[in-house]
Design a protein around this motif. Structure first.
Motif, mmCIF file in Angstrom:
data_model
loop_
_atom_site.group_PDB
_atom_site.id
_atom_site.type_symbol
_atom_site.label_atom_id
_atom_site.label_comp_id
_atom_site.label_asym_id
_atom_site.label_seq_id
_atom_site.Cartn_x
_atom_site.Cartn_y
_atom_site.Cartn_z
ATOM 1 N N THR A 19 -83.098 61.414 102.383
ATOM 2 C CA THR A 19 -84.260 61.092 101.565
ATOM 3 C C THR A 19 -84.591 62.164 100.543
ATOM 4 O OG1 THR A 19 -85.688 62.037 103.258
ATOM 5 C CG2 THR A 19 -85.278 59.679 103.363
ATOM 6 N N TYR A 113 -78.554 47.993 103.937
ATOM 7 C CA TYR A 113 -79.712 48.878 103.819
ATOM 8 C C TYR A 113 -80.909 48.122 104.385
ATOM 9 C CZ TYR A 113 -81.367 53.345 102.139
ATOM 10 O OH TYR A 113 -81.811 54.644 102.078
ATOM 11 N N HIS A 155 -78.108 52.921 97.284
ATOM 12 C CA HIS A 155 -79.059 54.031 97.395
ATOM 13 C C HIS A 155 -80.461 53.478 97.173
ATOM 14 C CE1 HIS A 155 -81.339 57.603 96.586
ATOM 15 N NE2 HIS A 155 -81.381 57.408 95.285
ATOM 16 N N GLU A 156 -81.395 53.794 98.080
ATOM 17 C CA GLU A 156 -82.784 53.369 97.900
ATOM 18 C C GLU A 156 -83.467 54.357 96.961
ATOM 19 O OE1 GLU A 156 -86.337 51.482 100.571
ATOM 20 O OE2 GLU A 156 -85.378 53.295 101.340
ATOM 21 N N SER A 157 -83.645 53.951 95.703
ATOM 22 C CA SER A 157 -84.209 54.834 94.693
ATOM 23 C C SER A 157 -85.728 54.873 94.732
ATOM 24 C CB SER A 157 -83.742 54.405 93.300
ATOM 25 O OG SER A 157 -83.993 53.027 93.096
ATOM 26 N N ALA A 160 -88.395 49.584 98.452
ATOM 27 C CA ALA A 160 -87.981 48.205 98.159
ATOM 28 C C ALA A 160 -87.169 48.093 96.870
ATOM 29 C CB ALA A 160 -89.174 47.266 98.102
ATOM 30 N N GLU A 161 -86.594 49.212 96.407
ATOM 31 C CA GLU A 161 -85.768 49.190 95.199
ATOM 32 C C GLU A 161 -84.452 49.909 95.486
ATOM 33 O OE1 GLU A 161 -87.172 49.831 90.897
ATOM 34 O OE2 GLU A 161 -86.292 51.766 91.467
ATOM 35 N N TYR A 162 -83.340 49.223 95.229
ATOM 36 C CA TYR A 162 -82.023 49.769 95.512
ATOM 37 C C TYR A 162 -81.222 49.936 94.228
ATOM 38 C CZ TYR A 162 -83.056 47.889 100.207
ATOM 39 O OH TYR A 162 -83.633 47.575 101.413
ATOM 40 N N ARG A 193 -79.799 47.469 89.515
ATOM 41 C CA ARG A 193 -81.046 47.851 90.169
ATOM 42 C C ARG A 193 -81.629 46.586 90.785
ATOM 43 N NH1 ARG A 193 -83.661 52.440 90.071
ATOM 44 N NH2 ARG A 193 -82.342 53.132 88.339
ATOM 45 N N THR A 195 -84.587 44.938 93.066
ATOM 46 C CA THR A 195 -85.961 45.158 93.512
ATOM 47 C C THR A 195 -86.426 43.971 94.330
ATOM 48 O OG1 THR A 195 -86.414 46.420 91.498
ATOM 49 C CG2 THR A 195 -88.311 45.679 92.769
#
Length: 371
Positions: A19, A113, A155-157, A160-162, A193, A195
């Motif tokens: 993280t 994920y 990757h979780e940027s 709830a957004e990858y 991206r 979401t």
């Protein structure tokens, strides 16, 4: 490797959650070093063979009942195969041949994920998203851009957004076995991206593609890709090998998260065969190793490199594990693997499991990786 028209790239993808984030810093070139001899680490199990599947890539998921699932893509049966990660017992298969929701056509890369399962389908030219534990099909994306998607890394940027990275190993020629010209290789990795408005609905934004187009460092045949969120960098495996024009041995090449090549790669000759599955073993925020499969004959060698320097840290092989495409590194404890496990495809027909505690002891790795 069994490949239609001379190639059918396979590998797998493994997620290693971290993280903390930090910008990529300038690193010195990797010094050429003579690696220590490969050591033997016996498998804890090898599952029963199922030749009809043609297993390719692997991912793990901690089920709500306390068990850990090992989920594999099966190219020939156009399905997903679910194993009990602790025992290798085959639990079920999901899907079948087709282009509808919950169906697949040559599924290859896989990544998980949270409860979201992403599958790259080479011959449907898309990524399909399903919701676990019921494998409920949600939707697909990428069909307008992807030609031959193979590998995945997520990757979780943000919550709830990858960020989803997809390798696209499209080829040319009548048999689809000719590497495209260099000026087309800037499309070897596509970024999206994704979401989620809620667990069942998401929006996708195409963020373009990337890939070095230089003669020396172009990504010619790609599949496996993995990232280190704490260092903001990616490793992409180029499977292409050639002795012509000075040679292009298979290698791992480093990129930033925004698609810029750092110029770093492993010393030439690190892989005797093809660089296949690659994963990050993140033991602590500061300590970890990259693991990559070298598809040597008759047995696969698993190579380890220092997380930051990429210096070789040793290698091991199992008693039987061969012809490995995908790997999945599960660093969390399970009932059978208190230090975690490395799972690997065996000969396209089965899965093998290695205890990470055994690997730490055999290679004298940092004790933080097996506390």
């Amino acid at each position: 490797m069994s490949r239609p028209a001379l190639f059918s790239i396979a590998a797998a993808l493994c997620l290693s959650a971290c993280t903390t984030t930090a910008p990529l810093t300038t690193r010195a070139p990797i010094a050429s070093q003579v690696p220590p001899p490969t050591v033997l680490v016996p498998e804890r199990y090898v599952s029963a063979d199922n030749p009809g599947d043609e297993i390719d890539s692997l991912a793990t998921w901690p089920a709500e009942d306390g068990h850990t699932w090992l989920i594999a893509t099966a190219k020939s049966s156009h399905s997903l195969v679910v194993f009990d990660a602790d025992t290798g017992e085959r639990m079920r298969s999901v899907g079948g041949k087709g282009d509808g929701p919950g169906e697949f056509l040559r599924p290859n890369g896989i990544a998980i994920y949270g409860n979201h399962l992403f599958v790259a389908e080479r011959d449907n030219h898309r990524v399909q998203v399903l919701l676990l534990p019921d494998f409920t099909p949600l939707s697909t994306f990428g069909a307008d851009q992807l030609r031959s998607p193979y590998g995945l890394w997520i990757h979780e940027s943000a919550p709830a957004e990858y960020e989803v990275y997809v390798t696209d190993s499209f080829m040319e020629g009548e048999r689809y076995d000719v590497v495209p010209p260099l000026d087309q290789l800037d499309r070897r990795v596509r970024r999206y991206r994704v979401t989620f408005a809620d667990p069942s609905h998401f929006l996708v934004r195409d963020e373009g593609s990337f890939g070095d187009t230089s003669e020396a460092k172009a990504l010619r045949i790609v599949e496996s890709i993995a990232g280190d969120p704490a260092r903001q960098r990616l490793l992409v495996a180029d499977e292409y090998t050639s002795d012509e024009g000075g040679g292009h041995p298979s290698n791992l090449r480093e990129y930033t998260f925004d698609g810029k090549p750092t110029g770093r790669e492993l010393p030439a000759g690190t892989f005797e065969a093809e660089a296949e599955g690659v994963a990050l073993w993140s033991c602590t925020p500061d300590i970890g190793y990259w693991v990559a499969a070298d598809q040597r004959y008759p047995q696969t060698h698993f190579l380890l490199f220092e997380r930051d320097s990429l210096a070789p840290r040793g290698s091991f092989m199992g008693e039987v594990t061969a012809h490995t495409d995908g790997i999945a590194l599960h660093a969390a404890a399970t009932a059978a693997f208190p230090y975690g496990a490395l799972f690997a495809v065996h000969d396209d027909e089965a899965v093998a499991a290695f205890d990470l505690g055994d690997v730490v002891r055999a290679l004298a790795l940092d004790p933080a990786c097996a506390p």
